[in-house]
Write an enzyme that holds these catalytic residues in place. Structure first.
Site, short mmCIF file in Angstrom:
data_model
loop_
_atom_site.label_atom_id
_atom_site.label_comp_id
_atom_site.label_asym_id
_atom_site.label_seq_id
_atom_site.Cartn_x
_atom_site.Cartn_y
_atom_site.Cartn_z
N ASN A 9 -8.35 2.78 -2.50
CA ASN A 9 -7.12 2.05 -2.20
C ASN A 9 -7.32 1.27 -0.90
O ASN A 9 -7.36 1.86 0.18
CB ASN A 9 -5.95 3.03 -2.07
CG ASN A 9 -4.65 2.34 -1.71
OD1 ASN A 9 -4.53 1.12 -1.80
ND2 ASN A 9 -3.67 3.13 -1.32
N TRP A 10 -7.44 -0.05 -1.01
CA TRP A 10 -7.71 -0.86 0.18
C TRP A 10 -6.46 -1.12 1.01
O TRP A 10 -6.55 -1.62 2.12
CB TRP A 10 -8.34 -2.19 -0.25
CG TRP A 10 -9.80 -2.08 -0.56
CD1 TRP A 10 -10.47 -0.96 -0.95
CD2 TRP A 10 -10.77 -3.12 -0.50
NE1 TRP A 10 -11.81 -1.24 -1.15
CE2 TRP A 10 -12.01 -2.56 -0.87
CE3 TRP A 10 -10.72 -4.48 -0.18
CZ2 TRP A 10 -13.18 -3.32 -0.93
CZ3 TRP A 10 -11.88 -5.22 -0.24
CH2 TRP A 10 -13.11 -4.65 -0.60
N GLU A 93 3.19 5.93 1.39
CA GLU A 93 3.55 4.80 2.25
C GLU A 93 4.63 3.94 1.62
O GLU A 93 5.48 3.38 2.32
CB GLU A 93 2.29 3.98 2.56
CG GLU A 93 1.33 4.72 3.47
CD GLU A 93 -0.09 4.23 3.43
OE1 GLU A 93 -0.95 4.84 4.10
OE2 GLU A 93 -0.37 3.24 2.70
N GLU A 161 -1.88 13.73 -2.61
CA GLU A 161 -2.22 13.28 -1.28
C GLU A 161 -1.26 13.89 -0.25
O GLU A 161 -0.12 13.42 -0.11
CB GLU A 161 -2.14 11.76 -1.18
CG GLU A 161 -3.22 11.03 -1.97
CD GLU A 161 -3.36 9.59 -1.50
OE1 GLU A 161 -4.47 9.22 -1.09
OE2 GLU A 161 -2.37 8.85 -1.53
N GLY A 226 -8.87 6.15 0.88
CA GLY A 226 -8.31 5.04 1.61
C GLY A 226 -9.34 4.30 2.41
O GLY A 226 -10.17 3.56 1.88
N GLY A 227 -9.35 4.50 3.73
CA GLY A 227 -10.20 3.73 4.63
C GLY A 227 -11.68 3.77 4.29
O GLY A 227 -12.39 2.77 4.46
#
Length: 249
Positions: A9-10, A93, A161, A226-227
């Site tokens: 997930n960018w 988010e 998550e 993620g990152g």
């Protein structure tokens, strides 16, 4: 057996200059026949990511309606036309920053299914809920209200998550991850005819250093990253860790 899936997930990261990273990830993915690699770039890059064989292109959200007066939103049919084959929904988010409720997430899931998109449904507890011993209770409620009837391994992936673990470098203990995934597997299996085969991903500070130990846990079928998914140098080792589990499962 549930499919092995590694998803990146960018979030709101990535310009055209980042596309070589996708190419390198795709090169690695083509050699991993036992693992599906998903990349969810910003929508501006989606059509170009969709051009890479070996990668399943995904969007990061969609609207519950197919069309209408919703300035700035994108419908599931629009995303499918742009090349998406999956969509992340219910991410913490989105739930926090956009006040998305379980009911709204469920509406988006139905819209995604209607457009032929597979849903990566995210659920997770806050740190206060975790410290209060309410993790399974919170996840059960989110899963029941966010995931409509009709879920199958073909249209649904569930990603656990912990909100407090995302981007913090902190993860739950391995026994906690395993306990949560077992509880989720049991609930999916009891509710859906093929629920036992729906892939369960773990997300929250997954790295090359901890991936192998996380993937060794029962009912962990992959990860939502993620990152660490923004560069091939960090993401491919995680892919390799899952491929190694797939080879020996």
């Amino acid at each position: 057996m549930a499919a092995r899936i590694i998803a990146g997930n960018w979030k709101m990261n990535g310009l055209a200059a980042a596309l070589p990273e996708v190419a390198w990830i795709a090169d690695a993915a083509r050699d991993m026949t036992c693992v599906e690699t998903v990349i969810a770039p910003p929508v501006t890059l989606l059509p170009r990511v969709a051009g890479h064989a070996g990668i399943t292109p995904a969007a990061q959200d969609c609207h519950a309606a197919d069309a209408g007066a919703h300035t700035g939103d994108l419908s599931a049919p629009m995303l499918a036309e742009a090349g998406a084959r999956a969509v992340i929904l219910g991410h913490s988010e989105r739930r926090a920053n956009h006040a998305e409720s379980d009911v709204q997430v469920a509406g988006k899931v139905r819209a995604a299914w209607g457009a032929g998109l597979r849903t990566i449904l995210c659920i997770g507890e806050t740190e206060a809920q975790y410290r209060g011993g309410r993790t399974v209770e919170v996840l059960a409620r989110q899963l029941a209200a966010s995931l409509p009837e009709g879920a199958t391994p073909a249209n649904t992936i569930v990603a656990y998550e912990p909100v407090w673990a995302i981007g913090t470098g902190i993860t739950p203990r391995e026994d906690e991850i395993e306990r949560v995934h077992r509880a989720l597997r049991d609930r999916l299996a009891s509710r859906f005819a093929q629920g036992g085969e729906i892939s369960l991903l773990y997300g929250g500070s997954v790295s090359a250093e901890n991936a192998a130990s996380i993937f060794a846990l029962q009912n962990v079928d992959g990860a939502l990253v993620g990152g660490a998914s923004l560069t091939a140098g960090k993401f491919v080792p995680i892919m390799n860790a899952l491929a190694e589990k797939g080879a020996y499962a």
